[in-house]
Design an enzyme around this catalytic site. Structure first.
Site, short mmCIF file in Angstrom:
data_model
loop_
_atom_site.label_atom_id
_atom_site.label_comp_id
_atom_site.label_asym_id
_atom_site.label_seq_id
_atom_site.Cartn_x
_atom_site.Cartn_y
_atom_site.Cartn_z
N SER A 165 0.79 -1.23 0.00
CA SER A 165 0.00 0.00 0.00
C SER A 165 0.82 1.28 0.00
CB SER A 165 -0.94 0.01 1.21
OG SER A 165 -0.21 -0.04 2.43
N HIS A 203 -5.86 -3.92 -0.02
CA HIS A 203 -5.87 -2.86 -1.05
C HIS A 203 -6.11 -3.43 -2.44
CE1 HIS A 203 -4.69 0.67 1.37
NE2 HIS A 203 -4.09 -0.23 2.13
N LYS A 218 -12.35 -0.66 3.26
CA LYS A 218 -11.76 0.15 2.19
C LYS A 218 -12.73 0.21 1.00
CE LYS A 218 -6.94 -0.29 3.60
NZ LYS A 218 -7.17 -0.80 4.95
#
Length: 385
Positions: free
Chosen positions: A170, A198, A229
């Site tokens: 990330s 991610h 996320k």
């Protein structure tokens, strides 16, 4: 820390999370280019509506851990939905966060007779999780399948050899070379664990993450990821994998056994987000916008002379080196209505300070171009370009 430029302050947001937000330090709205809100679902009407419905129907919380009186039908339904999303015959276990999922997996599954072989740039939660277990520890150079092969050879006498890697790193925006890694893992009869925080929801044709992106979904044994996320932006994490391993986690994983269950509103929001991502008609426009925005940003920034890290991802770090420079540039960008954050040691290595830009499907092309224009203006003023 302040003298070195590494002291971190928190900006206070006064609106919901979206592409355009308000912060206390700015009188006008600013464009947010530093959220993990990759698909723009954090304030999506369907997601918010489902969260509200679950809150009213199922209450605010359970006041309990899962194995006592903290499991509702909606929790089992979401676990089944996640397993179905991955298209496997596996099972899924929910956690309060992906950090908790990483904290629980190594200690539960590995003994002193085993080995964990970890990528050198793995997320802090993996590092902390590994520290909790008694397995022998080996580390291989970031994304280097040849070094992984060497480390697995060193661990050849261990009972279980578990290879741990982020699907996407990330801080750098690099995607792990899972196809190469899988070949090495299988040659050594090892187990592959991927943290896909991610990647889940937007990487790969169906949004199923780095395994799908690399074409090796069915060769990854365990996946940890987040609901906080791309999948709604609230909270929650999970492990998905074989029913036997998941059953072991339900009985031995300390973060699962000793943390309250996910609130119903979070469960509802995550379920709605997964439905959006699982449906081709609702997923495709979001992915098309996200990747178009990322391509425009990267191309224009490179053409302007900025040094960028990463490849083929919505995380695009602007490399600056000096911590004070990164902090100053972020402040000047905010003055121009662009919310970004400078990252410096210890979050990233010394002399590798950067501004990590994150694109979203919620950004319009005009917003992306304005961000680039602002970077160019500030970059010239600070003699970065």
């Amino acid at each position: 820390m302040k003298a070195a430029g590494t002291f971190k302050t928190e900006r206070v947001i006064t609106t919901p999370q979206r592409s355009s937000i308000n912060v206390q330090s700015s009188s006008a709205a600013v464009l947010n280019f530093c959220a993990n809100n990759y698909l723009g679902l954090a304030d999506h009407p369907t997601v918010v509506s489902r969260a509200t419905t679950y809150l009213r129907q199922w209450g605010n919380g359970l006041s309990s851990v899962r194995f006592i009186c903290g499991t509702q039908t909606i929790h089992k339904d979401l676990e089944a939905q996640i397993s179905q999303f991955y298209g496997t015959q596996g099972d899924t276990i929910l956690y309060a966060s992906c950090f908790d999922a990483n904290a629980g997996i190594f200690e539960s599954l590995l003994t002193a007779d085993d080995a964990v072989i970890s990528d050198s740039l793995n997320h802090a939660s993996i590092i902390d999780g590994v520290r909790l277990c008694k397995a022998q520890r080996f580390r291989y150079a970031n994304g280097d399948a040849q070094d992984l092969d060497r480390q697995l050879e060193r661990a050849r006498d261990c009972r279980v050899k578990l290879v741990a890697t982020d699907g996407v790193f990330s801080m750098d925006g690099n995607i792990a070379p899972l196809r190469d890694i899988v070949e090495v893992v299988e040659r050594h009869n090892a187990v592959l664990f991927v943290d896909d925080a991610h990647a889940t929801g937007f990487l790969g044709a169906g949004g199923r993450g780095s395994g799908e992106y690399a074409g090796v979904m069915d060769r990854v044994h365990l996946v940890n990821s987040t609901l906080g996320k791309a999948l709604g932006g609230a909270a929650g994490g999970y492990t998905t994998g074989s029913p036997l391993l998941v059953s072991m986690l339900r009985n031995t994983s300390r973060p699962y056994l000793f943390s309250n269950t996910l609130p119903p509103s979070v469960v509802g929001a995550a379920a709605a987000a997964l439905e959006i991502v699982s449906n081709e008609q609702t997923r495709a426009p979001l992915l098309d916008r996200l990747w178009a925005n990322a391509r425009v940003f990267r191309r224009r920034m490179q053409d302007a002379g900025f040094v960028l890290a990463g490849k083929d991802h919505a995380i695009i770090p602007v490399m600056l080196g000096d911590a004070k420079l990164a902090s100053r540039m972020a402040e000047m960008m905010l003055d121009r209505g662009i919310y970004v954050v400078g990252f410096s040691y210890p979050v990233v290595p010394k002399d590798k300070a950067r501004i990590r830009v994150q694109l979203s499907a919620a950004h319009s092309l005009d917003q992306v171009n304005y961000a680039v224009d602002s970077f160019i203006e500030v970059g010239r003023e600070l003699k970065v370009i």
